[in-house]
Scaffold this active site. Structure first.
Site, PDB file in Angstrom:
ATOM      1  N   LYS A 193      42.254  18.178 -51.213  1.00 32.92           N
ATOM      2  CA  LYS A 193      42.494  18.577 -49.823  1.00 32.92           C
ATOM      3  C   LYS A 193      43.613  17.788 -49.152  1.00 32.92           C
ATOM      4  O   LYS A 193      44.283  18.311 -48.262  1.00 32.92           O
ATOM      5  CB  LYS A 193      41.213  18.487 -49.002  1.00 32.92           C
ATOM      6  CG  LYS A 193      40.221  19.576 -49.340  1.00 32.92           C
ATOM      7  CD  LYS A 193      39.028  19.539 -48.418  1.00 32.92           C
ATOM      8  CE  LYS A 193      38.069  20.660 -48.759  1.00 32.92           C
ATOM      9  NZ  LYS A 193      36.985  20.754 -47.777  1.00 32.92           N
ATOM     10  N   ASP A 227      37.969  24.306 -42.410  1.00 28.77           N
ATOM     11  CA  ASP A 227      36.819  23.401 -42.274  1.00 28.77           C
ATOM     12  C   ASP A 227      36.609  23.045 -40.808  1.00 28.77           C
ATOM     13  O   ASP A 227      35.485  22.962 -40.324  1.00 28.77           O
ATOM     14  CB  ASP A 227      37.041  22.096 -43.056  1.00 28.77           C
ATOM     15  CG  ASP A 227      36.965  22.257 -44.552  1.00 28.77           C
ATOM     16  OD1 ASP A 227      36.346  23.232 -45.032  1.00 28.77           O
ATOM     17  OD2 ASP A 227      37.514  21.387 -45.257  1.00 28.77           O
TER      18      ASP A 227
END
Length: 158
Positions: A68, A105
């Site tokens: 990420k 997210d």
């Protein structure tokens, strides 16, 4: 609509049920012929894998542990949340030859916290881990009226 060709890139991903979930979503939304594959990708192979998928005409990829943060460096464009956190969990190959990054997210966690905490918001928070999602969590929690936010990680370097 043209079938989507998507991947989950991370390591490990063998336990992921995302391919089964997306298969059902595709079938329920008229996206027959679309596919979603989990691909175990070592950190040193991330750039090569993303470029190969893009060149092969894939639509995009979801990004998970441990990529990420590192995928952010490969992007041609990043949404404001990616820019603030330095983390990305979705890459769109965009059809223009560029890599566009998004951090979904943030929206999911923010909605969950807002829905479940309501007026009884806690005064303290603990973030377990210091990976990409931790940076996103810290961004959201720092905007709340908390007395403290602690991050617990396995090592100091994280």
């Amino acid at each position: 609509m043209k079938p989507l060709k998507l991947a989950l890139l991370g390591s490990p991903v063998g336990h992921s049920i995302s391919p089964q979930i997306f298969s059902r979503v595709f079938g329920g939304h008229g996206l027959e012929g679309s596919s979603y594959e989990a691909r175990d990708v070592a950190p040193e192979d991330l750039q090569k894998t993303i470029m190969a998928l893009r060149e092969a005409g894939w639509t995009g990829a979801n990004i998970t542990i441990p990529h990420k943060r590192s995928v952010f460096e490969l992007l041609d464009w990043a949404d404001p949340i990616c820019q603030r956190t330095g983390t990305t969990n979705c890459v769109d190959f965009a059809g223009d030859g560029k890599l566009h990054g998004f951090n979904t997210d943030y929206h999911g966690l923010q909605a969950t916290l807002t829905k479940n905490m309501g007026a009884s918001a806690p005064k303290r928070a603990v973030i377990l881990g210091a990976g990409g999602t931790a940076a996103t969590s810290l961004m959201i929690l720092s905007r709340m009226a908390l007395d403290s936010i602690n991050i617990v990680a396995r090592n100091e370097a994280a």
